[in-house]
Design a protein around this motif. Structure first.
Motif, PDB file in Angstrom:
ATOM      1  N   LYS A  41       0.852  -1.185   0.000  1.00  0.00           N
ATOM      2  CA  LYS A  41       0.000   0.000   0.000  1.00  0.00           C
ATOM      3  C   LYS A  41       0.892   1.240   0.000  1.00  0.00           C
ATOM      4  CE  LYS A  41      -4.316   1.577   2.077  1.00  0.00           C
ATOM      5  NZ  LYS A  41      -5.130   1.090   0.935  1.00  0.00           N
ATOM      6  N   ILE A  42       0.666   2.147  -0.911  1.00  0.00           N
ATOM      7  CA  ILE A  42       1.509   3.333  -1.063  1.00  0.00           C
ATOM      8  C   ILE A  42       1.056   4.412  -0.091  1.00  0.00           C
ATOM      9  CG2 ILE A  42       2.348   5.058  -2.679  1.00  0.00           C
ATOM     10  CD1 ILE A  42       3.208   2.181  -3.289  1.00  0.00           C
ATOM     11  N   ASP A  43       2.030   4.957   0.690  1.00  0.00           N
ATOM     12  CA  ASP A  43       1.722   6.056   1.596  1.00  0.00           C
ATOM     13  C   ASP A  43       2.598   7.261   1.258  1.00  0.00           C
ATOM     14  OD1 ASP A  43       4.221   5.347   2.534  1.00  0.00           O
ATOM     15  OD2 ASP A  43       3.467   4.338   4.318  1.00  0.00           O
ATOM     16  N   ALA A  44       2.465   8.307   2.031  1.00  0.00           N
ATOM     17  CA  ALA A  44       3.183   9.556   1.749  1.00  0.00           C
ATOM     18  C   ALA A  44       4.689   9.376   1.845  1.00  0.00           C
ATOM     19  CB  ALA A  44       2.709  10.653   2.702  1.00  0.00           C
ATOM     20  N   GLN A  46       6.471   6.690   1.183  1.00  0.00           N
ATOM     21  CA  GLN A  46       6.969   6.001  -0.008  1.00  0.00           C
ATOM     22  C   GLN A  46       6.964   6.917  -1.220  1.00  0.00           C
ATOM     23  OE1 GLN A  46       4.219   2.661   0.285  1.00  0.00           O
ATOM     24  NE2 GLN A  46       5.930   1.265   0.637  1.00  0.00           N
ATOM     25  N   LEU A  47       5.947   7.771  -1.321  1.00  0.00           N
ATOM     26  CA  LEU A  47       5.921   8.745  -2.412  1.00  0.00           C
ATOM     27  C   LEU A  47       7.113   9.699  -2.318  1.00  0.00           C
ATOM     28  CD1 LEU A  47       2.104   9.607  -2.551  1.00  0.00           C
ATOM     29  CD2 LEU A  47       3.435   8.430  -4.312  1.00  0.00           C
ATOM     30  N   ALA A  48       7.415  10.174  -1.115  1.00  0.00           N
ATOM     31  CA  ALA A  48       8.553  11.086  -0.931  1.00  0.00           C
ATOM     32  C   ALA A  48       9.867  10.376  -1.252  1.00  0.00           C
ATOM     33  CB  ALA A  48       8.562  11.611   0.499  1.00  0.00           C
ATOM     34  N   LYS A  49       9.997   9.125  -0.827  1.00  0.00           N
ATOM     35  CA  LYS A  49      11.204   8.357  -1.118  1.00  0.00           C
ATOM     36  C   LYS A  49      11.379   8.155  -2.614  1.00  0.00           C
ATOM     37  CE  LYS A  49      13.456   3.941  -0.122  1.00  0.00           C
ATOM     38  NZ  LYS A  49      13.334   2.633   0.591  1.00  0.00           N
ATOM     39  N   ALA A  50      10.295   7.864  -3.308  1.00  0.00           N
ATOM     40  CA  ALA A  50      10.364   7.671  -4.750  1.00  0.00           C
ATOM     41  C   ALA A  50      10.739   8.967  -5.460  1.00  0.00           C
ATOM     42  CB  ALA A  50       9.020   7.150  -5.274  1.00  0.00           C
ATOM     43  N   GLU A  51      10.204  10.083  -4.970  1.00  0.00           N
ATOM     44  CA  GLU A  51      10.536  11.373  -5.574  1.00  0.00           C
ATOM     45  C   GLU A  51      12.020  11.694  -5.382  1.00  0.00           C
ATOM     46  OE1 GLU A  51       9.953  14.440  -7.910  1.00  0.00           O
ATOM     47  OE2 GLU A  51       8.264  13.149  -7.313  1.00  0.00           O
ATOM     48  N   ARG A  52      12.554  11.397  -4.196  1.00  0.00           N
ATOM     49  CA  ARG A  52      13.981  11.626  -3.955  1.00  0.00           C
ATOM     50  C   ARG A  52      14.834  10.745  -4.863  1.00  0.00           C
ATOM     51  NH1 ARG A  52      12.226  11.550   1.492  1.00  0.00           N
ATOM     52  NH2 ARG A  52      13.009   9.416   1.720  1.00  0.00           N
ATOM     53  N   GLN A  53      14.444   9.496  -5.023  1.00  0.00           N
ATOM     54  CA  GLN A  53      15.206   8.588  -5.875  1.00  0.00           C
ATOM     55  C   GLN A  53      15.179   9.045  -7.329  1.00  0.00           C
ATOM     56  OE1 GLN A  53      16.998   5.839  -4.781  1.00  0.00           O
ATOM     57  NE2 GLN A  53      17.801   5.911  -6.874  1.00  0.00           N
ATOM     58  N   ALA A  54      14.023   9.535  -7.782  1.00  0.00           N
ATOM     59  CA  ALA A  54      13.925  10.036  -9.149  1.00  0.00           C
ATOM     60  C   ALA A  54      14.812  11.257  -9.350  1.00  0.00           C
ATOM     61  CB  ALA A  54      12.470  10.376  -9.480  1.00  0.00           C
ATOM     62  N   ASN A 105       7.603   5.485 -11.300  1.00  0.00           N
ATOM     63  CA  ASN A 105       8.419   4.338 -11.714  1.00  0.00           C
ATOM     64  C   ASN A 105       9.293   3.794 -10.588  1.00  0.00           C
ATOM     65  OD1 ASN A 105       7.386   4.629 -14.341  1.00  0.00           O
ATOM     66  ND2 ASN A 105       9.018   6.043 -14.925  1.00  0.00           N
ATOM     67  N   TYR A 106       9.398   4.525  -9.504  1.00  0.00           N
ATOM     68  CA  TYR A 106      10.237   4.106  -8.385  1.00  0.00           C
ATOM     69  C   TYR A 106       9.419   3.584  -7.206  1.00  0.00           C
ATOM     70  CZ  TYR A 106      13.851   6.613 -10.946  1.00  0.00           C
ATOM     71  OH  TYR A 106      14.738   7.036 -11.928  1.00  0.00           O
ATOM     72  N   LEU A 107       8.123   3.528  -7.390  1.00  0.00           N
ATOM     73  CA  LEU A 107       7.261   3.044  -6.319  1.00  0.00           C
ATOM     74  C   LEU A 107       7.195   1.521  -6.334  1.00  0.00           C
ATOM     75  CD1 LEU A 107       4.268   5.549  -6.645  1.00  0.00           C
ATOM     76  CD2 LEU A 107       5.951   5.457  -4.800  1.00  0.00           C
ATOM     77  N   PRO A 108       7.007   0.885  -5.194  1.00  0.00           N
ATOM     78  CA  PRO A 108       6.820  -0.570  -5.178  1.00  0.00           C
ATOM     79  C   PRO A 108       5.489  -0.938  -5.826  1.00  0.00           C
ATOM     80  CG  PRO A 108       6.422   0.368  -3.001  1.00  0.00           C
ATOM     81  CD  PRO A 108       6.977   1.478  -3.843  1.00  0.00           C
ATOM     82  N   SER A 109       5.352  -2.203  -6.180  1.00  0.00           N
ATOM     83  CA  SER A 109       4.131  -2.663  -6.823  1.00  0.00           C
ATOM     84  C   SER A 109       2.947  -2.514  -5.867  1.00  0.00           C
ATOM     85  CB  SER A 109       4.295  -4.121  -7.242  1.00  0.00           C
ATOM     86  OG  SER A 109       3.092  -4.620  -7.799  1.00  0.00           O
ATOM     87  N   THR A 110       1.860  -2.002  -6.389  1.00  0.00           N
ATOM     88  CA  THR A 110       0.645  -1.851  -5.601  1.00  0.00           C
ATOM     89  C   THR A 110      -0.545  -2.328  -6.422  1.00  0.00           C
ATOM     90  OG1 THR A 110      -0.675  -0.308  -4.274  1.00  0.00           O
ATOM     91  CG2 THR A 110       0.198   0.512  -6.359  1.00  0.00           C
ATOM     92  N   PHE A 111      -1.561  -2.879  -5.761  1.00  0.00           N
ATOM     93  CA  PHE A 111      -2.702  -3.471  -6.465  1.00  0.00           C
ATOM     94  C   PHE A 111      -3.849  -2.466  -6.516  1.00  0.00           C
ATOM     95  CE2 PHE A 111      -6.482  -6.050  -7.042  1.00  0.00           C
ATOM     96  CZ  PHE A 111      -6.086  -6.924  -8.031  1.00  0.00           C
TER      97      PHE A 111
END
Length: 338
Positions: A41-44, A46-54, A105-111
């Motif tokens: 489940k994507i939370d805030a 994980q979104l911030a972490k993905a943005e930093r990685q991008a 593209n950096y987020l984990p898989s979510t259903f």
């Protein structure tokens, strides 16, 4: 005693029927559990972490591009042979735009239930259709090979009635397994989406679409069960149905597919059975001809497409059932029972 109830009881008591049904349900359960544990489940955070990685990857690409441009200019000044590594103009070496590095593209898989659930109905229908085909072939094939059919016809000599009653009992049994499994499948993936994904944007139209796809899956299970039953009855042995499937897959699928590919036949997938089965479930399968191009005003090359629809698949499935089941009925009526 009712022949229909007798056949239902015989179907339910067969160990092969129980084991195959249990195996199919266990495979479906394994798929459900696997999807649950491979999604998050994507939370805030994980979104911030993905943005930093991008952002980090974009900055790294910018630094790499700048270094390559410097190397290109130095090579030009030194007269070093290019060998195709650098372009003629070093200014052409530039970093990709920032929007290419999308944080999604950096987020984990979510259903996402709305976007993904209809795709899960394809393996659901495929697994239960395989179970139905094998159980149906074994149900009547064992009767022929052990002599049970001949004994039954001594008690109830109406051949077509006996065969069709067996088929009705078989379809009832398969339906009794498929419908509860479908309800659990819907509920299970709703739970996956609740705890490991998203259930947002679900509308009445989306539910209706999923219900219709599920209904087509149930119909596909019944159709393939009928075909397996009819093939085994036509050959008077379970091996007739299983051997027929192997022959179709080897000769008419793999062999024909290779031949069409070697001959560069346009829309080669339109000649293959799995395309129509997938179109039946997904409503439309779009084939692309990569050897042709339609150039747009921007100069983009767009391959020509051909749509295989569920209506075309319904015609193929209907003809298949009518021909194979009709041949089985004709054979049992015309041939000696011995």
């Amino acid at each position: 005693m009712s022949l229909y109830r007798t056949e239902l009881r015989r179907l339910a008591k067969r160990r092969f029927t129980r084991y195959m049904s249990l195996l199919g349900l266990l495979v479906l359960a394994a798929v459900l559990v696997g999807v649950f544990f491979t999604n998050q489940k994507i939370d805030a955070s994980q979104l911030a972490k993905a943005e930093r990685q991008a952002t980090q990857d974009y900055q790294s690409q910018v630094r790499y591009t700048e270094q390559e441009r410097v190397n290109c200019e130095q090579a030009k000044k030194a007269g070093t042979p290019n060998d195709g590594r650098f372009p003629d103009d070093c200014a052409d070496i530039s970093a990709p735009p920032r929007e290419v590095f999308d944080a999604r593209n950096y987020l984990p898989s979510t259903f996402d239930f709305r976007e993904t659930f209809d795709q899960t109905l394809v393996p659901f229908a495929a697994i239960l259709a395989l179970v139905g085909f094998v159980v149906g072939a074994s149900f009547v094939g064992a009767e022929w090979s052990t002599g049970g059919m001949m004994n039954l016809l001594l008690w109830r000599p109406k051949r077509l009635t006996v065969l069709l009653t067996k088929l009705a009992a078989l379809l009832t049994g398969i339906l009794a397994v498929t419908l509860p499994a479908a309800v659990v499948w819907f509920a299970g993936f709703w739970g996956v989406a609740t705890f490991r994904g998203s259930t947002e944007k679900m509308t009445s139209g989306a539910w209706q679409s999923f219900a219709l796809t599920g209904l087509r899956g149930v119909v596909l299970v019944l159709v393939l069960t009928t075909i397996g039953f009819a093939l085994a009855s036509l050959g008077r042995h379970t091996a007739m149905a299983l051997g027929g499937v192997v022959a179709v897959m080897v000769v008419f699928q793999f062999g024909l597919g290779i031949l069409l590919a070697m001959a560069s036949v346009r829309w080669a997938e339109a000649w293959l059975l799995p395309t129509y089965l997938l179109a039946w479930m997904m409503k439309t399968v779009t084939l692309q001809d990569y050897q042709s191009c339609n150039f747009s005003y921007s100069g983009e090359c767009t391959p020509q497409t051909y749509d295989v629809t569920w209506q075309q698949s319904s015609v193929l499935l209907s003809v298949g059932v009518v021909v194979i089941l009709g041949a089985a009925l004709w054979a049992i009526r015309r041939r000696d029972i011995s």
